[in-house]
Design an enzyme around this catalytic site. Structure first.
Site, PDB file in Angstrom:
ATOM      1  N   GLY A   1     -13.243  -4.155   1.249  1.00 53.76           N
ATOM      2  CA  GLY A   1     -14.630  -3.768   1.526  1.00 53.76           C
ATOM      3  C   GLY A   1     -15.220  -2.884   0.451  1.00 53.76           C
ATOM      4  O   GLY A   1     -16.388  -3.048   0.064  1.00 53.76           O
TER       5      GLY A   1
ATOM      6  N   ARG B   1       0.817  -1.214   0.000  1.00 51.81           N
ATOM      7  CA  ARG B   1       0.000   0.000   0.000  1.00 51.81           C
ATOM      8  C   ARG B   1       0.853   1.268   0.000  1.00 51.81           C
ATOM      9  O   ARG B   1       0.475   2.263  -0.612  1.00 51.81           O
ATOM     10  CB  ARG B   1      -0.945  -0.007   1.212  1.00 51.81           C
ATOM     11  CG  ARG B   1      -2.105  -0.967   1.017  1.00 51.81           C
ATOM     12  CD  ARG B   1      -3.007  -1.012   2.221  1.00 51.81           C
ATOM     13  NE  ARG B   1      -4.199  -1.798   1.945  1.00 51.81           N
ATOM     14  CZ  ARG B   1      -5.059  -2.195   2.868  1.00 51.81           C
ATOM     15  NH1 ARG B   1      -4.866  -1.885   4.128  1.00 51.81           N
ATOM     16  NH2 ARG B   1      -6.117  -2.899   2.534  1.00 51.81           N
TER      17      ARG B   1
ATOM     18  N   GLY C   1      -9.116 -10.170  -0.241  1.00 48.77           N
ATOM     19  CA  GLY C   1      -7.859 -10.685   0.309  1.00 48.77           C
ATOM     20  C   GLY C   1      -7.473 -12.073  -0.150  1.00 48.77           C
ATOM     21  O   GLY C   1      -6.337 -12.307  -0.583  1.00 48.77           O
TER      22      GLY C   1
ATOM     23  N   LYS D   1     -19.451 -18.185   3.007  1.00 46.65           N
ATOM     24  CA  LYS D   1     -20.868 -17.988   3.315  1.00 46.65           C
ATOM     25  C   LYS D   1     -21.638 -17.227   2.250  1.00 46.65           C
ATOM     26  O   LYS D   1     -21.176 -16.203   1.758  1.00 46.65           O
ATOM     27  CB  LYS D   1     -21.000 -17.235   4.644  1.00 46.65           C
ATOM     28  CG  LYS D   1     -20.540 -18.036   5.849  1.00 46.65           C
ATOM     29  CD  LYS D   1     -20.795 -17.247   7.123  1.00 46.65           C
ATOM     30  CE  LYS D   1     -20.459 -18.078   8.349  1.00 46.65           C
ATOM     31  NZ  LYS D   1     -20.729 -17.312   9.586  1.00 46.65           N
TER      32      LYS D   1
END
Length: 397
Positions: free
Chosen positions: A374, A41, A351, A198
């Site tokens: 996100g 980053r 990720g 999920k």
């Protein structure tokens, strides 16, 4: 997306001697001693900072780091290691400034690091008074932190409302361009791969994509829930039995559009979840009650790879099996190499997806790798990110 681009301002000579406030994403992992363990980053933020310095700006850079408590600074919250690493990459000293909200001294062609912005009281709640103070520090605000683009905070949204000029840095602009190319005006067929443990965490993404994509490939625990929806036995595999109806609804939505959710025809099973578990390839119709499905089978992987080779655009979020275990990595490996070899424009994020890309060495063959987990997921959900919204609004005057 119509936003002001920092690169354009620099090219126009509109940045010389101006005070430029860059919101970067420098939230890097550190070890117990505070040493940076992975600096991607920071390296990704260098082009924007260098661009501002080359244009003759007085540069201020800030970021969040970790999860500090507002108003209660601790040494572990400090951006000092980040400032040091940034200085090494820029080949110059990068002084660290604390308590900067009420004023910063920085000269043209100099750069300073402003201490962890999330320590400032009111940052997370986008306090207008704090945002106005930040905006008063600069002539130009540059948002270059896609990883925070889904958050409306004082240093990402509020400052953009009040700064004289608010624009997108090169990293954020590249994300905007890639997202537009993949989702707003895609070359067809558009294939999305959505995998993970999920369905519940990806349900809104699945529904949003089901209305737009030509093929929706599901993997991991999500695929198990879809296999249940297709009437298959999945043994003791990870799945969400209460969401089978939702999975059926996604399948039906795709079918109504003449699109499809390919259901695995073969799988790789084991009796236990372990790296040394014995892997057995079975027809999807032959799964025993004590089996755990840990990967798609070779027949399914080959079929999906052929479909990816014909795609015009590929969106990838999540490995399709337990790729960390050698015996259960074939599905993810096959799909990764198909994406790499496909002529389609591909965008990947998340990720685990980035870990798979690194493991199979295909970084250079993926069209665009998203830096924001996100934020990337919220884009796939069909949401307008706060950063995109405010920068578009400011560009419109």
């Amino acid at each position: 997306m119509n936003v002001i681009r920092f690169s354009d301002l620099c090219a126009q000579g509109a940045v010389a001697a101006k005070r430029v406030f860059i919101r970067a994403d420098l939230n890097v992992p550190q070890d117990a001693q505070g040493a940076i363990t992975e600096d991607t980053r920071i390296r990704a933020s260098v082009p924007c900072i260098q661009m501002a310095l080359d244009a003759g700006a007085a540069v201020m850079v800030t970021s969040h780091l970790g999860r500090p408590t507002e108003g209660a600074f601790k040494p572990a919250d400090s951006l000092a290691p980040v400032a040091q690493r940034l200085g090494e990459l820029l080949g110059r000293a990068v002084p660290l400034v604390s308590n900067w909200v009420d004023g910063v001294t920085v000269a043209p062609c100099q750069v300073v690091m402003l201490e962890n912005c999330r320590v400032n009281p009111g940052e997370k709640k986008n306090d207008p008074a704090l945002a106005r103070k930040m905006a008063a520090l600069c002539d130009i605000f540059v948002h270059d932190a896609f990883g925070t683009a889904h958050r409306a905070e004082a240093s990402t949204y509020g400052i953009a409302e009040y700064a004289p000029v608010a624009c997108a840095g090169p990293l954020l602009a590249a994300e905007m361009d890639a997202i537009a190319k993949a989702l707003l005006a895609p070359k067809r067929p558009l294939v999305a791969i959505v995998a993970g443990s999920k369905v519940s965490t990806k349900l809104t993404i699945l529904k949003s994509l089901a209305a737009n994509v030509d093929q929706l490939i599901v993997g991991g625990g999500i695929a198990n829930t879809f296999m249940l929806a297709a009437g298959l036995n999945i043994g003791k595999s990870l799945a969400e039995h209460d969401l089978v109806g939702e999975a059926k609804a996604v399948i039906d939505l795709m079918k109504a559009r003449g699109a499809e959710v390919p259901i695995p025809t073969d799988v790789v099973t084991a009796k236990t979840f372990a790296a040394d578990a014995v892997a057995t390839v079975k027809k999807a119709t032959d799964v025993a009650d004590d089996d755990m499905i840990l990967d798609i089978g070779p027949e399914t992987a080959t079929k999906l790879a052929a479909q990816l080779m014909k795609a015009g655009t590929i969106v990838w979020n999540g490995p399709v099996g337990v790729f960390e275990f050698a015996a259960f990595e074939n599905g993810t490996k096959t799909i990764a190499h198909a994406i790499a070899e496909s002529s389609a424009f591909s965008i990947a994020g998340g990720g685990d997806t980035l870990a798979a890309i690194a493991k199979y060495g295909i970084e250079k063959q993926v069209g665009y790798i998203s830096t924001g987990g996100g934020a990337f997921l919220e884009v796939l959900e069909g949401k307008t990110l706060p950063a995109f919204e405010i920068l578009t609004k400011r560009a419109a005057g």
